[in-house]
Scaffold this motif. Structure first.
Motif: not given
Lengths: 448, 1005
Positions: B742, B744, B843, B845
């Motif tokens: 994951w 970001m 942002w 992800n």
């Protein structure tokens, strides 16, 4: 030179000199140098000069029409146009700049000819006519500005040259300007009469319809009248040919600004009060306007143009009967009332399609029967000026003469226009304070 | 001529080369780059031979080849955004091929990334004193975007990327790097594709109803071809690009082939799009006179539809150690959300890399594109959406007895426009590049690039007879305009490396010559023969032609010194000459200097700070100068021209009212920046922070000239403007386990623009619109008449019926002061809002599950920007009143929601009432991909099958009441009269940006 050597050396470094010339010229338009040094350039300027007069005259007519009782506006887009109907004119109003800018552009083009023709070899008959026309048109443009603004600069010729700053012209009062314009008209006559205009001038320069020798004394009469030079006005009026109608022609390629302004976003059209004010003069009002049911932006009922109802309609430089009316007014002021009445009758009895000139308005009325006093005759003369000279811009000067300026009842809503913001922004040191505020003065207002 | 000359030069140079070649012994290095966790191939990884400028990128299958590596023991370095750097030693034998495979693990720090834009040669980021933005192919591919610049939205700190309309074909996109730096030429950066300077103009050769809203020509490029993009944002980084770099530089690299058997990739995607929201309408059953209304019509139902797009890409790549190729064919066809609009793009690209000898290799790139776009006029004065906004809802455009009724306020009938009006644009473009790299010595590299970008654009227009009740257009209009444009550039670069003890010097020098040529011819005719749709069917013709040639020549030298991999210094000087500059100002100099210090390389630092907390630290600073040339529109502004006119059937000339400028020179920018790059938690978190300060002097615009001279303006320096701001880029690897990863990425951009000084009076930059360029304010602030308030209490000054009063409601200043209780309404116009955002943020992800499932979400937002909602204003026009708010005027007296009659009409001139907060957050991208790579799939599809569902602009969170706060009436502002780069944030009949959903599949054979 050192820079060029540097450029050449650096340019040569990678791949020779081929194609590395950074001194391009503008291929889309001729440069000033080409225009000022060739006969073709000067001849082309002669055509451009008439085109510019066409624009500036039309701008003067519609602007003066708006601040007098002649014209009104439909357009919602441009509030400055309908504000002007009510005498509310700000320095940034579009039409203020249009009158000023287009007239000075006319003067610039005239000066381009006057200041540069000597260095170019032209046929004698081309030079004399071209220079005579340039003097005449320059005078005409100065006259348009002097009928709209209280002060104006005369020394405005500027040719950009390396190392010189931009000129900021000094203002003079309008009497000085009109005197100067009269001198220009003398020069125009002198130059034009030097020899017979060449065939080249007639076929390449002069627009069909424009008559220079009769327009010169006509403008002389008009300007002398403004300066109250009655003997001079009389003499000039008498030297205007009675059978010539001198006009600026338009076409679909070169559309009349009066027409485009009547249909465009501003929609400037005749106020119907002109047609309704005197049913007995319907032949002349019908010459100028046709009845319509148009409501203007400030709820003024408007008519359509008849005279200027097409984009190809020509604009008269003067109506032949303006000269007779100037003559009559001069005679009244010189105390020659009987002669004046005869001249007035000559105007009153002119009928449409008949008379000395057939294409001009004619009331086809009976001779004047009113009292033979100066006051009554002048009233009749001004009444005739209103119906004869509709939408020529001349009514504004008459309003000042009759001291009928100011809201709400004046013929004109204001004496002068404020100086355009475009001039003030770039020439703040020399532009005088605006003679009147943005708002209209109360009626009757003495012109400052 | 020039082209031939250069070709001759290059060929003769090649002929001389062979004796020099092979003088050295060299081999090659190849291998494969994979993800340590998932084992999946990593594309776009950078592989370099340490201590040289040799290097390459890994292909889509993770494989790479570096040819011509000098024999001996070498270190190969692999780097990739999102992964930690790996170094591996290999022994290269002369004529042999060494193998080095890399399995990379996650990390957020990218100091080792190699960049080439503005640096004079391939340089590690750590050595550069400025921040450089990079975006790789994955980010572009997953954006589900039509154009490259669209795909960049939300991915670069310091960039404001705005889609100006939802027009078909990706709308038009403005890219502002670190704020607005110029009023002319749109303030968009310089775009370079594989070394070719490309045209990014936004020409619409016929008026499309507003001052913009067409595609910018970057729309011709296929996002699927992109390998990598580098962005430099201001003068400090871009000084080497000289007089064209004020607005930054975006360099795009397209894919090169990878070694191996031919690999065929087929990608296809189907998209459906829709207008995210409709505006409410006045649906009240009675009218202002109290009479029942027969019917009310919502024109939006008639003009919008669900759009759809089909896209296919087929690419083949492969090759041997000597020759590699990449070949792509693409086809995209869209039906726009506005009925009757339909863009289409077809293209092919071939990139070839040929190793000619051990020291010479050549790249050839060829890209052929046809972009077609069926536009429909929309904008301030004419258009389909414009019709909806201008006309009352009592107007039903449906034909009655086959006659389409005219509209009460603004014509034409929108159905007639949709069905009959035609505005097709057709572009045929070829972008070609030739690059030769020669490294005769291990430390000496030279390269030469020849770039060609040429296109022909044809745009037609047709209005049928009788579509308008009055005016010239009522007789019909047919028009056709053709433009031929060509940019040719030559670039030469020499790099020499000189190690000396702990120091390494790099000397670079180069030249650039660019020639731009634009030819436009237009013909139009009105008074058409019915049913004829071409110019020859018209009775009143007109025509025009324009010729523009721009030439720029530049040279630069740069010296860079590196000390023990930690301290880097460089200084450079560029000299530029352009045909647009006056002779006296022909040569312009642009210096720069930069410093970078990697503190974390120091032993004392390493000993003092644990890597588990602060793993890397670098500080950097740079200063530089760059320029901006007069744009294409002002190419000849240094000349005094005469223009043609006609009168009385004769042809003549008059002076142009724009005075020439014998001292014309470029706008000049000084920029310094200060920044730091931080790696935290063993490089799991990285932060790039940069503060910048830009000052543009000699801003070019039109200075007023006394109009009594017969001129009105002169193109000349008028003032100065600054942009100061902060950029943050935060990357984190939140989870990194074999079956879950994951990542970001957050960006933050804060820019403060200020017009520092103006040598001319304030001016309305968007001619006819309420905005201003004004010293002491940000550029393009909204400015105009406002609703008067009491100076003491602040209450609105209402009239007796409760309606707003304008700030100029009393003509006399004394009466106004008395009524206002002070002098606060003396100036009837004031600053009403600011279209420039306070800050931008995004942002991203990215989640990878197992190794097959990938999920991405990108949120992108703009905060504190105002929008002038002129679409709402025009609905208050008297006689129109088609908004739901107008219903409140019609309500019966006594209803608490009742507005006094004439309220909206009185509000109409008060611009402050239409300024709205345009802050928004958009759910810009969502994508979910699943890769099928089970053995039974791989039997048929060697590279597996990837299925992706993606969405773009799915939701907008905003308080804005119009369709979309992102749009701009003036489009990209480029190449237009009456609009400048200052004019932002106007929403007026602009097509909203559609919400779109796609499903796509990618097969690799």
């Amino acid at each position: 030179m050192r820079q060029q050597i540097l450029a050449l050396a650096l340019c040569g470094l990678p791949f020779g000199i081929a194609g590395c010339d950074l001194d391009t010229t503008n291929p889309n338009a001729p440069t000033q140098e080409t225009i000022f040094t060739t006969p073709e350039g000067l001849i082309s300027l002669g055509v451009g000069l008439q085109a510019r007069l066409g624009t500036s005259t039309a701008n003067f007519i519609y602007g003066a029409g708006l601040v007098t009782d002649e014209l009104g506006a439909i357009g919602t887009a441009l509030s400055t146009v309908s504000d002007a109907e009510q005498g509310n004119v700000a320095p940034n109003a579009g039409f203020v700049g249009e009158i000023w800018n287009s007239s000075y552009r006319t003067i610039k083009t005239a000066n381009d000819i006057l200041f540069n023709h000597e260095a170019v070899s032209l046929r004698r008959g081309t030079r004399s006519a071209l220079v005579g026309m340039a003097y005449l048109i320059k005078a005409a443009a100065i006259g348009e500005i002097a009928q709209s603004f209280k002060e104006l600069p005369l020394d405005t010729y500027f040719v950009p040259a390396p190392g010189t700053g931009i000129k900021t012209p000094v203002f003079v009062d309008r009497q000085t300007a009109l005197t100067f314009a009269l001198a220009l008209l003398d020069s125009a006559a002198l130059a034009y009469n030097d020899t017979i205009p060449s065939a080249e001038f007639a076929s390449l320069v002069l627009a069909p319809g424009l008559n220079i020798p009769s327009t010169i004394p006509a403008y002389r009469a008009r300007f002398r009248r403004i300066l109250n030079d009655w003997p001079g006005a009389l003499a000039a009026a008498d030297s205007v040919s009675r059978t010539v109608f001198s006009v600026l022609p338009f076409s679909s390629l070169n559309r009349s600004v009066i027409f485009t302004n009547s249909t465009g976003s501003s929609g400037v059209l005749p106020v119907d009060a002109f047609r309704l004010s005197d049913p007995t003069d319907s032949l002349r009002t019908r010459y100028h306007v046709t009845a319509a049911t148009i409501v203007g932006r400030i709820q003024t009922p408007l008519d359509n143009y008849a005279r200027y109802g097409a984009d190809t309609a020509s604009i008269p430089l003067y109506y032949p009967d303006e000269i007779l009316l100037i003559k009559a007014e001069a005679l009244v002021n010189l105390g020659r009332l009987v002669e004046a009445r005869a001249v007035v009758d000559s105007v009153r009895t002119d009928c449409p399609g008949a008379g000395r000139v057939t294409a001009d308005p004619g009331p086809c009325q009976s001779p004047y029967l009113g009292p033979l006093t100066a006051t009554d005759l002048l009233t009749e003369i001004y009444r005739n000026r209103r119906y004869e000279l509709f939408a020529t811009g001349l009514r504004w000067e008459d309003a000042r003469r009759l001291q009928s300026v100011g809201a709400p009842n004046g013929i004109a809503q204001r004496c002068w226009l404020p100086y355009p913001i475009s001039e003030r922004n770039a020439n703040p040191a020399n532009v005088p304070p605006d003679p009147e505020g943005t708002e209209p003065p109360a009626f009757p207002a003495p012109c400052p | 001529m020039h082209f031939l000359f250069v070709r001759r030069f290059v060929l003769s140079a090649l002929a001389l080369l062979p004796p020099l070649l092979g003088a050295q012994t060299a081999g090659s290095v190849r291998g494969r780059v994979t993800d340590l966790g998932t084992g999946q191939p990593i594309a776009s990884a950078q592989l370099r031979v340490d201590g040289t400028t040799l290097g390459t990128l890994s292909g889509q299958n993770g494989e790479y080849l570096i040819p011509a590596v000098p024999a001996g023991q070498r270190v190969i370095v692999a780097r990739r955004i999102g992964y930690g750097e790996i170094r591996r030693g290999v022994a290269v034998a002369a004529g042999g091929t060494a193998t080095a495979d890399f399995a990379m693990s996650a990390a957020a720090v990218t100091l080792g990334e190699v960049v080439v834009t503005g640096t004079g040669g391939p340089t590690e980021k750590r050595a550069v004193g400025t921040s450089i933005g990079t975006v790789d192919s994955t980010a572009i591919r997953n954006a589900a975007a039509t154009t490259i610049d669209q795909a960049l939205q939300g991915k670069i700190a310091g960039a404001q990327i705005v889609q100006n309309s939802g027009n078909p074909g990706g709308g038009g996109i403005s890219v502002r790097l670190r704020g607005t730096s110029s009023f002319i030429s749109g303030s968009d950066p310089l775009y370079i594709v594989d070394g070719v300077i490309v045209d990014n103009s936004s020409a619409s050769l016929r008026e499309l109803g507003s001052r913009g809203n067409v595609q910018n020509r970057l729309a011709d490029l296929n996002p699927a071809d992109i390998e990598r993009i580098e962005v430099i944002r201001g003068a400090a980084a871009a000084a080497l690009y000289g007089s064209r770099a004020n607005n930054g530089v975006v360099q795009i690299f397209t894919r090169r082939g990878t070694v191996g058997k031919p690999r065929i990739t087929v990608q296809s995607r189907a998209t459906t799009s829709e207008v995210p929201r409709f505006l409410g309408i006045n649906d009240f059953p009675i009218d202002a006179t109290g009479l029942p209304v027969a019917s009310r019509t919502d024109l939006q139902d008639m003009i919008f539809r669900d759009g759809s797009t089909g896209e296919a890409n087929v690419s083949v790549e492969g090759g041997s150690e000597q020759s590699r190729y990449y070949l792509n064919g693409t086809w995209t066809r869209e039906t726009g959300v506005l009925r009757s609009t339909a863009p289409e793009r077809r293209g092919a690209r071939l990139n070839l890399t040929q190793q000619i000898s051990r020291t010479l290799d050549v790249d050839v790139g060829a890209n052929l594109v046809n972009t077609r776009n069926d536009f429909q006029i929309n904008g301030e004065a004419l258009g389909v959406l414009t019709s909806f906004l201008f006309n009352p809802t009592t107007y039903d455009p449906t034909a009655v007895n086959d006659i389409f009724p005219f509209a009460p306020i603004l014509n034409p009938n929108p159905l007639v426009q949709l069905n009959r009006f035609r505005n097709p644009q057709d572009v045929n473009r070829f972008i070609g590049s030739f690059q030769a790299r020669w490294h005769p010595l291990e430390r000496l590299t030279t390269s030469y690039t020849l770039g060609y970008d040429g296109y022909s654009m044809e745009q037609s227009e047709f209005f049928p007879r009788g579509a308008f009740p009055v005016g010239t257009a009522a007789t019909g209009l047919a028009a056709n305009s053709v433009r031929n444009s060509r940019i040719l550039n030559h670039d030469g670069v020499v790099n020499y490396l000189l190690p000396w003890r702990d120091l390494q010097f790099t000397t670079s020098g180069g030249f650039n010559y660019t020639e731009q040529r634009i030819r436009t011819t237009s013909a139009a005719a009105t008074d058409l023969v019915p049913v004829v749709e071409v110019v020859s069917g018209g009775a009143i013709p007109s025509a025009s032609q324009s010729i523009i040639d721009l030439k720029t020549l530049g040279f630069y030298v740069q010296e860079a010194a590196a000390w023990r991999d930690r301290l880097y210094l460089s200084a450079a000087l560029r000299a530029d000459a352009s045909s647009t500059f006056a002779e006296e100002e022909r040569w312009q100099l642009f210096p720069k200097a930069s410093l970078s210090y990697v503190i974390s390389e120091e032993d004392w630092f390493r000993n003092a700070v644990p890597a588990s907390w602060l793993s890397s630290l670098r500080v950097r600073t740079a200063i530089g100068y760059a320029g901006n040339q007069p744009s294409v529109r002002n190419a000849y502004s240094r000349f005094d021209d005469y223009v043609a006119t006609t009168f009385g059937g004769r042809s003549g000339v008059v002076n142009s009212v724009t005075l020439g400028n014998e001292q014309l020179k470029p706008e000049r920018q000084r920029e310094w920046e200060l920044g730091g790059d931080f790696g935290f938690l063993n490089d799991r978190v990285s932060l790039e922070a940069t503060y910048y300060d830009k000052l543009v002097t000699d801003l070019l615009f039109f200075r007023p000239v006394p109009t009594s001279l017969g001129y009105s303006q002169q193109f000349s320096p008028i003032g100065s403007m600054s942009n100061k701001g902060l950029e943050l880029l935060l990357r984190t690897v939140n989870v990194d386990r074999p079956d879950v990863r994951w990542d970001m990425t957050l960006t933050y951009t804060r820019n403060r623009n200020l017009v520092e000084a103006l040598g001319i009076p304030d001016f309305q930059s968007a001619s006819g619109y309420p905005n201003r360029v004004r010293a002491g304010e940000p550029v393009g602030v909204f400015y105009g008449l406002y609703a008067a308030r009491h100076c003491v209490t602040g209450d609105l000054l209402l009239d007796s019926l409760g309606r707003l009063r304008p700030s100029n409601s009393f003509i006399s200043i004394d009466a106004r002061r008395q009524f206002s209780g002070g002098t606060c309404n003396d100036s009837t116009s004031k600053v009403l809002g600011d279209p420039n955002p306070d800050w931008l943020g995004s942002w991203l992800n990215e989640l990878t599950l197992r190794k097959n499932l990938r999920f991405r979400v990108l949120l992108d937002g703009s905060f504190g920007n105002d929008v002038m909602n002129l679409s709402a204003r025009i609905r208050d026009l008297i006689g129109n009143l088609n908004s739901p708010e107008a219903e409140r005027e019609l309500l019966p007296y006594g209803d608490p929601r009742k507005l006094p009659a004439g309220y909206l009409f009185r509000r109409f001139p008060l611009f402050n009432e239409y300024v709205e907060d345009g802050s928004f957050v958009k759910l810009r991208e969502v994508s979910l991909s699943y890769t099928l790579d089970q053995p039974w799939v791989r039997r048929y599809l060697a590279g597996g099958l990837e299925v992706t569902v993606s969405g773009r602009n799915l939701h907008t969170w905003t308080d804005y009441n119009g369709y979309d706060p992102e749009v701009n009436l003036f489009g990209q502002n480029a190449e237009r009269a009456g609009a400048t780069a200052a004019d932002r944030g106007f929403d007026f009949a602009t097509i909203p940006i559609p919400r779109s959903w796609s499903i796509g599949a990618r097969f690799t054979f």
